[in-house]
Design an enzyme around this catalytic site. Sequence first.
Site, PDB file in Angstrom:
ATOM      1  N   HIS A   1       0.737  -0.808  -2.193  1.00  0.00           N
ATOM      2  CA  HIS A   1       1.331  -1.976  -1.534  1.00  0.00           C
ATOM      3  C   HIS A   1       1.075  -1.894  -0.032  1.00  0.00           C
ATOM      4  O   HIS A   1       0.995  -0.790   0.532  1.00  0.00           O
ATOM      5  CB  HIS A   1       2.844  -2.018  -1.738  1.00  0.00           C
ATOM      6  CG  HIS A   1       3.257  -2.306  -3.140  1.00  0.00           C
ATOM      7  ND1 HIS A   1       3.196  -3.559  -3.703  1.00  0.00           N
ATOM      8  CD2 HIS A   1       3.751  -1.489  -4.103  1.00  0.00           C
ATOM      9  CE1 HIS A   1       3.628  -3.507  -4.935  1.00  0.00           C
ATOM     10  NE2 HIS A   1       3.965  -2.257  -5.225  1.00  0.00           N
TER      11      HIS A   1
ATOM     12  N   HIS B   1       2.530   4.007  -5.255  1.00  0.00           N
ATOM     13  CA  HIS B   1       3.633   4.549  -6.044  1.00  0.00           C
ATOM     14  C   HIS B   1       3.429   4.254  -7.526  1.00  0.00           C
ATOM     15  O   HIS B   1       2.610   3.425  -7.916  1.00  0.00           O
ATOM     16  CB  HIS B   1       4.996   4.033  -5.562  1.00  0.00           C
ATOM     17  CG  HIS B   1       5.287   2.595  -5.875  1.00  0.00           C
ATOM     18  ND1 HIS B   1       6.541   2.055  -5.776  1.00  0.00           N
ATOM     19  CD2 HIS B   1       4.486   1.591  -6.290  1.00  0.00           C
ATOM     20  CE1 HIS B   1       6.509   0.784  -6.118  1.00  0.00           C
ATOM     21  NE2 HIS B   1       5.273   0.476  -6.419  1.00  0.00           N
TER      22      HIS B   1
ATOM     23  N   GLU C   1       7.968  -5.255   0.238  1.00  0.00           N
ATOM     24  CA  GLU C   1       6.981  -4.637  -0.645  1.00  0.00           C
ATOM     25  C   GLU C   1       5.782  -5.570  -0.836  1.00  0.00           C
ATOM     26  O   GLU C   1       4.645  -5.108  -0.969  1.00  0.00           O
ATOM     27  CB  GLU C   1       7.599  -4.306  -2.004  1.00  0.00           C
ATOM     28  CG  GLU C   1       6.677  -3.475  -2.878  1.00  0.00           C
ATOM     29  CD  GLU C   1       7.298  -3.146  -4.204  1.00  0.00           C
ATOM     30  OE1 GLU C   1       7.526  -1.958  -4.464  1.00  0.00           O
ATOM     31  OE2 GLU C   1       7.572  -4.074  -4.989  1.00  0.00           O
TER      32      GLU C   1
ATOM     33  N   HIS D   1      -0.278   2.379  -8.137  1.00  0.00           N
ATOM     34  CA  HIS D   1      -0.862   1.193  -7.491  1.00  0.00           C
ATOM     35  C   HIS D   1      -0.330   1.167  -6.065  1.00  0.00           C
ATOM     36  O   HIS D   1       0.613   1.870  -5.735  1.00  0.00           O
ATOM     37  CB  HIS D   1      -0.477  -0.074  -8.258  1.00  0.00           C
ATOM     38  CG  HIS D   1       0.990  -0.315  -8.300  1.00  0.00           C
ATOM     39  ND1 HIS D   1       1.812   0.290  -9.211  1.00  0.00           N
ATOM     40  CD2 HIS D   1       1.804  -1.036  -7.490  1.00  0.00           C
ATOM     41  CE1 HIS D   1       3.059  -0.071  -8.994  1.00  0.00           C
ATOM     42  NE2 HIS D   1       3.101  -0.874  -7.945  1.00  0.00           N
TER      43      HIS D   1
ATOM     44  N   ASP E   1       2.519   6.641   5.503  1.00  0.00           N
ATOM     45  CA  ASP E   1       1.349   5.771   5.555  1.00  0.00           C
ATOM     46  C   ASP E   1       0.151   6.422   4.871  1.00  0.00           C
ATOM     47  O   ASP E   1      -0.164   7.596   5.127  1.00  0.00           O
ATOM     48  CB  ASP E   1       1.017   5.465   7.023  1.00  0.00           C
ATOM     49  CG  ASP E   1      -0.024   4.365   7.161  1.00  0.00           C
ATOM     50  OD1 ASP E   1      -0.072   3.473   6.301  1.00  0.00           O
ATOM     51  OD2 ASP E   1      -0.797   4.414   8.144  1.00  0.00           O
ATOM     52  N   HIS E   2      -0.509   5.662   3.974  1.00  0.00           N
ATOM     53  CA  HIS E   2      -1.665   6.136   3.202  1.00  0.00           C
ATOM     54  C   HIS E   2      -1.323   7.337   2.313  1.00  0.00           C
ATOM     55  O   HIS E   2      -2.165   8.194   2.057  1.00  0.00           O
ATOM     56  CB  HIS E   2      -2.851   6.464   4.121  1.00  0.00           C
ATOM     57  CG  HIS E   2      -3.519   5.240   4.672  1.00  0.00           C
ATOM     58  ND1 HIS E   2      -2.927   4.435   5.613  1.00  0.00           N
ATOM     59  CD2 HIS E   2      -4.703   4.668   4.400  1.00  0.00           C
ATOM     60  CE1 HIS E   2      -3.732   3.432   5.902  1.00  0.00           C
ATOM     61  NE2 HIS E   2      -4.808   3.536   5.178  1.00  0.00           N
TER      62      HIS E   2
ATOM     63  N   CYS F   1       4.129  -1.803 -13.214  1.00  0.00           N
ATOM     64  CA  CYS F   1       4.526  -0.876 -12.138  1.00  0.00           C
ATOM     65  C   CYS F   1       4.609   0.566 -12.634  1.00  0.00           C
ATOM     66  O   CYS F   1       4.742   1.491 -11.839  1.00  0.00           O
ATOM     67  CB  CYS F   1       5.868  -1.300 -11.542  1.00  0.00           C
ATOM     68  SG  CYS F   1       5.790  -2.920 -10.782  1.00  0.00           S
TER      69      CYS F   1
END
Length: 137
Positions: free
Chosen positions: A43, A16, A126, A41, A81-82, A35
């Site tokens: 998580h 995100h 997170e 980046h 996811d991904h 951020c």
Amino acid sequence: MAIVTVTRRMRFNAAHRVHNPALSDEENVRIFGKCNNPNGHGHNYALEVAVRGPVDERTGYVIDLGLLRDVVEREVIEKTDHRNFNIDVDYMRGINPTTENIVVEMWRVLAPVVQPGQLIRLRLWETENNYVEYEGE
Ligand code: NI
């Protein structure tokens, strides 16, 4: 009849960029710091889905945790996811993907689909040290 809360933990990875387009670039950097990195980046998230309800006399379950896993997988994890929250995730379209905003949108997706239980809490991790909780208010 006993009322019990059951919780399923699911993991996913996503990227995100925390950014509010209503603010100037300078304000975004000041508020969000690293951020706000333009290229984002990632998580390693964990989502805990807590469902509450009466224990069924016949099965001894509130909800079959395999069914709960399947519905969370289908409705949230597969779409996330991904992926990149800013670009790929339909339920986050147009929303700044802070952990707080993500957990609220996940609630909107999951609350209608966890019958026969009732969704009572989502906890979204997170990092190992930071999580947010939402109880639908
Ligand atoms: Ni982040």
